[in-house]
Design a protein around this motif. Structure first.
Motif, PDB file in Angstrom:
ATOM      1  N   LYS A 134      29.465 -30.923  -4.303  1.00 59.19           N
ATOM      2  CA  LYS A 134      30.739 -30.992  -3.825  1.00 59.19           C
ATOM      3  C   LYS A 134      31.064 -32.583  -3.174  1.00 59.19           C
ATOM      4  O   LYS A 134      30.388 -33.081  -2.699  1.00 59.19           O
ATOM      5  CB  LYS A 134      30.530 -30.170  -2.498  1.00 59.19           C
ATOM      6  N   CYS A 136      32.810 -35.459  -0.539  1.00 62.22           N
ATOM      7  CA  CYS A 136      32.996 -35.635   0.725  1.00 62.22           C
ATOM      8  C   CYS A 136      34.345 -36.010   1.097  1.00 62.22           C
ATOM      9  O   CYS A 136      35.081 -36.733   0.450  1.00 62.22           O
ATOM     10  CB  CYS A 136      31.840 -36.269   1.156  1.00 62.22           C
ATOM     11  N   CYS A 137      34.818 -35.531   2.420  1.00 63.13           N
ATOM     12  CA  CYS A 137      36.265 -35.870   3.121  1.00 63.13           C
ATOM     13  C   CYS A 137      35.920 -37.581   3.358  1.00 63.13           C
ATOM     14  O   CYS A 137      34.915 -37.818   4.099  1.00 63.13           O
ATOM     15  CB  CYS A 137      36.367 -35.285   4.199  1.00 63.13           C
ATOM     16  N   LYS A 142      32.356 -35.353   5.751  1.00 66.35           N
ATOM     17  CA  LYS A 142      31.735 -33.957   5.615  1.00 66.35           C
ATOM     18  C   LYS A 142      31.963 -33.271   4.297  1.00 66.35           C
ATOM     19  O   LYS A 142      33.199 -33.606   3.771  1.00 66.35           O
ATOM     20  CB  LYS A 142      31.675 -32.891   6.944  1.00 66.35           C
ATOM     21  N   CYS A 144      33.651 -31.160   1.280  1.00 72.45           N
ATOM     22  CA  CYS A 144      35.043 -30.616   1.339  1.00 72.45           C
ATOM     23  C   CYS A 144      34.825 -29.281   1.167  1.00 72.45           C
ATOM     24  O   CYS A 144      33.835 -28.464   0.579  1.00 72.45           O
ATOM     25  CB  CYS A 144      35.711 -31.323   0.036  1.00 72.45           C
ATOM     26  N   SER A 145      35.933 -28.371   1.680  1.00 70.53           N
ATOM     27  CA  SER A 145      35.955 -26.886   1.518  1.00 70.53           C
ATOM     28  C   SER A 145      36.895 -26.240   0.627  1.00 70.53           C
ATOM     29  O   SER A 145      37.842 -27.041   0.217  1.00 70.53           O
ATOM     30  CB  SER A 145      36.385 -26.112   3.006  1.00 70.53           C
ATOM     31  N   SER A 148      41.192 -25.964   0.616  1.00 69.43           N
ATOM     32  CA  SER A 148      41.418 -26.683   1.663  1.00 69.43           C
ATOM     33  C   SER A 148      41.295 -28.085   1.439  1.00 69.43           C
ATOM     34  O   SER A 148      41.225 -28.954   2.397  1.00 69.43           O
ATOM     35  CB  SER A 148      40.896 -26.236   2.948  1.00 69.43           C
ATOM     36  N   THR A 149      41.119 -28.433   0.208  1.00 74.06           N
ATOM     37  CA  THR A 149      40.910 -29.937  -0.138  1.00 74.06           C
ATOM     38  C   THR A 149      41.986 -30.451  -0.993  1.00 74.06           C
ATOM     39  O   THR A 149      42.396 -30.237  -1.942  1.00 74.06           O
ATOM     40  CB  THR A 149      39.526 -29.914  -0.804  1.00 74.06           C
ATOM     41  N   HIS A 160      39.959 -33.256   3.657  1.00 69.86           N
ATOM     42  CA  HIS A 160      40.242 -31.895   4.253  1.00 69.86           C
ATOM     43  C   HIS A 160      41.764 -31.718   4.668  1.00 69.86           C
ATOM     44  O   HIS A 160      42.307 -32.937   4.897  1.00 69.86           O
ATOM     45  CB  HIS A 160      39.442 -31.603   5.230  1.00 69.86           C
ATOM     46  N   ASN A 161      42.238 -30.643   4.332  1.00 69.24           N
ATOM     47  CA  ASN A 161      43.637 -30.388   4.642  1.00 69.24           C
ATOM     48  C   ASN A 161      43.720 -30.756   6.346  1.00 69.24           C
ATOM     49  O   ASN A 161      44.648 -31.421   6.793  1.00 69.24           O
ATOM     50  CB  ASN A 161      44.139 -29.133   4.484  1.00 69.24           C
ATOM     51  N   SER A 162      42.822 -30.156   7.038  1.00 69.31           N
ATOM     52  CA  SER A 162      42.818 -30.324   8.461  1.00 69.31           C
ATOM     53  C   SER A 162      42.760 -31.929   8.917  1.00 69.31           C
ATOM     54  O   SER A 162      43.437 -32.437  10.029  1.00 69.31           O
ATOM     55  CB  SER A 162      41.793 -29.478   9.170  1.00 69.31           C
ATOM     56  N   CYS A 163      41.809 -32.539   8.270  1.00 69.14           N
ATOM     57  CA  CYS A 163      41.765 -34.099   8.643  1.00 69.14           C
ATOM     58  C   CYS A 163      42.920 -34.739   8.253  1.00 69.14           C
ATOM     59  O   CYS A 163      43.278 -35.569   8.854  1.00 69.14           O
ATOM     60  CB  CYS A 163      40.370 -34.540   7.816  1.00 69.14           C
TER      61      CYS A 163
END
Length: 499
Positions: A134, A136-137, A142, A144-145, A148-149, A160-163
Motif C-alpha cells: 500500500k 503512503c499519503c 500513513k 492509503c485507504s 478514498s485515495t 488521502h481524500n481527507s488530507c
C-alpha cells in the motif's frame, strides 16, 4: 519587423529563416524557421519562445510566476534545466516552460480528475488493488485507504481524500515569523526535525526556511493529549516524555526543566532530536509575551539570554540570571526578569500610585529595609521601579488584623518566633529549628512576621493569607533616568508618614 523583448536590452530583429547554427536561448534547441535575434549580443529566440507571456498564474503556486533566464531545478518535475523558466523570486520557485504548459482540467471530459495545489498533474481516484504494498499519503505519511485515495501513478504521488481536503496552503508557525507557503522541493533540510527531505514543504523563500508537512502541522501547546507538539520555547518538535521518540534520545531519566530549573521526571516534553532540552508540561504553557507592570514601556519576551549576558542580574530581584534557563527580556532596554520574578505582581500600594509594592515571599534578598536599616531577608515589600524596600512591620498601613477563609478566627500580625514555640530565649537564635506554616504546610523562616491566632495557635505566612494592603499617602517622586537603557526609575524624594 522588430521585437522588443523584456529579457534583452536590444531590439530583436525578425529573421525569416533561422540558421541551423542558431540556438534558441529560451529552449536551448536549434532554430529552423522564423525567429527573433540580436546579432550584437548573440541572443536568439524561436518565434514561439519569443511570444511566451512575461508572467502567468498557475494553480501549482500561489504567487505570480515571471519568465526568467538562467539555470535552475524545476520544483514540479525535480529535473534540472537552463534557459527559460517561470520563476517566483519571492519563494525561489521554478517551473519548466514545458511543465507549466501541461494540460489542466478544463473540460467535461475530465470527469473523475481533481486539480490540487499539492501536485502539478491532475489527480484521479486510485485502485489500491494494483499495488503489492500500500502506498503512503504524501501528507500524513500513513498507508492509503481503499476508495478514498487520489494520486498520480506516474509520479508515485498519493493523498488521502481527507488530507487533501484539509491541508492548508499557508500557515503561521511559532518557529518562524513569516507566513509559510506549501511548496514542493526536490531536496531540502527540515528546520524542525533536521532531516533531509524532498517533496511537500512549508517554506519561506525569502528566509530559505523550510518545514516538512509533518513538522509544520504538529499540534501546538494548546492541543491536549498530543505525543508530539511544537512550541516557541524550542526550535525543534517536542516529544512527550515516556513515548518512543523521547526514549530514543538515550538520556537519563532525570532532566532539568529549561523554564523553572527543577527536575523533569515523567511529566514534561523533550526535544525529539538530540538537544538536551526538557520542559515541564505546566511550564510549556508559559506565555511567550507578557506586559508587566515593572516594565510598562515594552512587552517582555520569553527567551534565552545572549551568551554575553549570562550571569546578568535580574532587573527585579538583583539575583544573577541562569543562562541555562528561559527568562523574560526586553532587548531594547536590556530589562530581564526571572521566570518566577515575572510571576510577582505589584499588589500593595504605599504612597502615590507610582509607588507600588510587591510582596516577596520565600525569595532570598540582598536588600536592606529603607526604614529600619535592617536586613530584609524574606517576606518583605519592594518597589522595583524605585528600588524601595520595606519590612512588613515597618509599613505604617499594614493590616494588623485580618480575616481569611483559611481560619475561622481573626489573625493578627505578629513578630516571629512566638514564645510558645521556644523552650528558652536562646532558642530564638537557633538556626536548626524548623517552623511550618499551617496554610501551605511548608517550612517558613522563623524570624519572619506571621498572621497568628493566639487562641488556636494557628500560624500563617504573610504571603499565604493577604492579597493587598490599603494605601497610605506619602510624598514621593519618581524620575526616569535620562539615557538609561534599563528604563528604570529613581526616587528624588521620599517622606514616610508614621501612623
Amino acid at each position: 519587423m522588430s521585437f522588443e523583448h523584456f529579457l534583452d536590452d536590444h531590439t530583436l530583429s525578425f529573421i525569416q529563416e533561422g540558421n541551423q547554427m542558431f540556438i534558441c536561448d529560451g529552449c536551448e534547441k536549434p532554430i529552423s524557421g522564423p525567429c527573433y535575434g540580436c546579432e550584437e549580443c548573440i541572443f536568439y529566440l524561436h518565434y514561439e519562445c519569443a511570444k511566451l507571456p512575461e508572467s502567468i498564474e498557475h494553480f501549482f503556486h500561489p504567487c505570480p510566476l515571471s519568465l526568467s533566464l538562467y539555470s535552475y531545478t524545476c520544483n514540479a518535475c525535480y529535473m534540472k534545466g537552463s534557459g527559460f523558466s517561470y520563476r517566483c523570486n519571492i519563494c525561489h520557485f521554478n517551473m519548466h516552460v514545458e511543465c507549466v504548459s501541461k494540460p489542466t482540467i478544463s473540460s467535461e471530459n475530465d470527469e473523475g480528475l481533481i486539480q490540487h495545489f499539492t501536485h502539478w498533474h491532475p489527480l484521479s481516484l486510485i485502485d489500491l488493488n494494483i499495488f503489492y504494498d500500500k502506498p503512503c499519503c504524501a501528507i500524513c505519511e500513513k498507508p492509503c485507504s481503499p476508495n478514498s485515495t487520489y494520486g498520480c501513478s506516474s509520479c508515485n504521488f498519493f493523498l488521502h481524500n481527507s488530507c487533501m481536503a484539509t491541508i492548508p496552503r499557508r500557515i503561521y508557525h511559532s518557529f518562524h515569523p513569516c507566513p509559510l507557503i506549501l511548496l514542493t522541493y526536490p531536496e531540502y533540510e527540515c528546520r524542525g526535525c533536521e532531516r533531509e527531505r524532498s517533496g511537500l514543504t512549508y517554506g519561506c523563500g525569502k528566509c530559505r526556511f523550510k518545514l516538512d508537512v509533518k513538522c509544520g502541522l504538529l499540534p501546538t501547546v494548546e492541543a491536549k493529549g498530543a505525543d508530539m507538539i511544537q512550541s516557541f520555547t524550542h526550535s525543534h518538535p517536542l516529544a512527550l516524555l515516556g513515548n518512543k521518540d523521547a526514549e530514543n534520545t538515550g538520556l537519563g531519566a532525570r532532566h532539568r526543566c529549561r523554564a523553572c530549573g527543577e527536575d523533569c521526571l515523567d511529566h514534561g516534553f523533550s526535544c525529539s532530536i538530540t538537544c538536551d532540552f526538557f520542559i515541564h508540561t505546566s511550564c510549556i504553557e508559559l506565555p511567550g509575551e507578557i506586559h508587566h507592570p515593572l516594565h510598562l514601556l515594552h512587552p517582555l519576551y520569553l527567551m534565552y539570554l545572549p551568551l554575553q549576558l549570562h550571569g546578568t542580574d535580574c532587573s527585579s530581584c538583583n539575583q544573577p540570571l541562569d543562562g541555562f534557563l528561559l527568562a523574560y527580556r526586553c532587548d531594547g532596554c536590556n530589562f530581564n526578569l526571572h521566570k518566577h520574578c515575572a510571576e510577582f505582581r505589584p499588589s500593595f500600594k504605599f504612597g502615590i500610585s507610582l509607588h507600588v509594592l510587591t510582596l516577596w515571599d520565600k525569595r532570598p534578598s540582598p536588600f536592606d529595609c529603607n526604614v529600619c536599616g535592617k536586613k530584609a531577608s524574606k517576606n518583605f515589600l519592594r518597589c522595583v521601579l524605585c528600588r524601595f524596600t520595606i519590612h512588613l512591620f515597618c509599613l505604617p498601613s499594614a493590616s494588623k488584623t485580618i480575616t481569611h477563609k483559611c481560619h475561622i478566627d481573626c489573625l493578627s500580625l505578629t513578630q516571629s518566633p512566638l514564645d510558645f514555640k521556644l523552650n528558652r530565649l536562646e532558642d530564638a537564635y537557633n538556626l536548626d529549628d524548623e517552623f511550618y506554616c499551617d496554610v501551605c504546610e511548608e517550612k517558613r523562616e522563623k524570624k519572619d512576621p506571621v498572621y497568628y491566632c493566639a487562641e488556636c495557635k494557628f500560624i500563617a505566612e504573610v504571603g499565604c493569607v493577604i492579597s493587598e494592603f490599603p494605601c497610605k499617602t506619602c510624598k514621593s517622586g519618581h524620575a526616569r533616568r535620562s539615557g538609561s537603557k534599563q528604563s528604570s526609575y529613581e526616587v528624588q524624594k521620599l517622606e514616610l508618614e508614621v501612623a
